[in-house]
Design an enzyme around this catalytic site. Sequence first.
Site, PDB file in Angstrom:
ATOM      1  N   GLY A 182      44.055  78.826 -11.686  1.00 19.08           N
ATOM      2  CA  GLY A 182      44.890  77.813 -11.032  1.00 19.08           C
ATOM      3  C   GLY A 182      45.169  76.597 -11.896  1.00 19.08           C
ATOM      4  O   GLY A 182      44.271  76.061 -12.525  1.00 19.08           O
ATOM      5  N   SER A 183      46.392  76.118 -11.923  1.00 19.81           N
ATOM      6  CA  SER A 183      46.755  75.087 -12.874  1.00 19.81           C
ATOM      7  C   SER A 183      48.077  74.420 -12.488  1.00 19.81           C
ATOM      8  O   SER A 183      48.640  74.672 -11.424  1.00 19.81           O
ATOM      9  CB  SER A 183      46.864  75.700 -14.278  1.00 19.81           C
ATOM     10  OG  SER A 183      47.646  76.878 -14.228  1.00 19.81           O
ATOM     11  N   ARG A 184      48.577  73.578 -13.399  1.00 13.49           N
ATOM     12  CA  ARG A 184      49.783  72.786 -13.150  1.00 13.49           C
ATOM     13  C   ARG A 184      50.535  72.614 -14.468  1.00 13.49           C
ATOM     14  O   ARG A 184      49.931  72.525 -15.537  1.00 13.49           O
ATOM     15  CB  ARG A 184      49.346  71.420 -12.594  1.00 13.49           C
ATOM     16  CG  ARG A 184      50.447  70.424 -12.280  1.00 13.49           C
ATOM     17  CD  ARG A 184      49.770  69.123 -11.857  1.00 13.49           C
ATOM     18  NE  ARG A 184      50.716  68.088 -11.471  1.00 13.49           N
ATOM     19  CZ  ARG A 184      50.837  67.607 -10.241  1.00 13.49           C
ATOM     20  NH1 ARG A 184      50.064  68.071  -9.279  1.00 13.49           N
ATOM     21  NH2 ARG A 184      51.706  66.654  -9.963  1.00 13.49           N
TER      22      ARG A 184
END
Length: 236
Positions: A203-205
Amino acid sequence: MNANSPEPAGFSASHFLDLARKTVPPMHPGGRPIVAGFAVGALVLRLINRRLGFLGFVATAWAAWFFREPARVTPTRPNIAVAAADGTVADVLEAEPPAELGLPFGRMLRISTFLNIFDVHVQRLPATGEITAAHYRPGKFLSADLDKASEDNERNSLAIRTEDGKDLVVVQIAGLVARRIVCEVKAGEPAVAGRTYGLIRFGSRVDLYVPLGSKVLVEPGQRTIGGETVLAELGG
């Protein structure tokens, strides 16, 4: 039908393999060590218990799917920025680009995209031009859907000058689970819109900064396809 019977019209083994290659995306090289680790773990579990081994091989298949790198068709019209990642637009606002890049210009429009664990996790260059700066900065591992993740989390930033002379910034940001950012380009290298340049594990941005005066073409909550969705027509 005997062994010498011809194959049905329109079918061949090579045709089947070609369809399979187009249907199953290749794996990004950055994911291979992790998938190999899953596979070894699955084999060990298989020696202990058949059911555990089965679950281990399911986990290995999931890891291989997670690190997929599907082919994309990138728009070629000039003066645009395409999505650097698959995901959901979290927000669009004015913000300062990462200070560590040492850029001479001030506030820009920031388009933030949140990637959940089911999204493709490779990142793609948003425009064609030249990479003018690159910087990795260690940091925290806050949940990537929080706005302050853009400021506090571990990140890798690139500055890109497009062929039209516009300056962009794209930032890979680690999330709550992510502990590894992979970036395969550096300052001075050419940038080609839609080309894969990195990977964030889990999970990341990803934040894209475009000049003030640009026309943003997406809204918060909208889904993006990395390398294909046009995020903005560049102004400034």
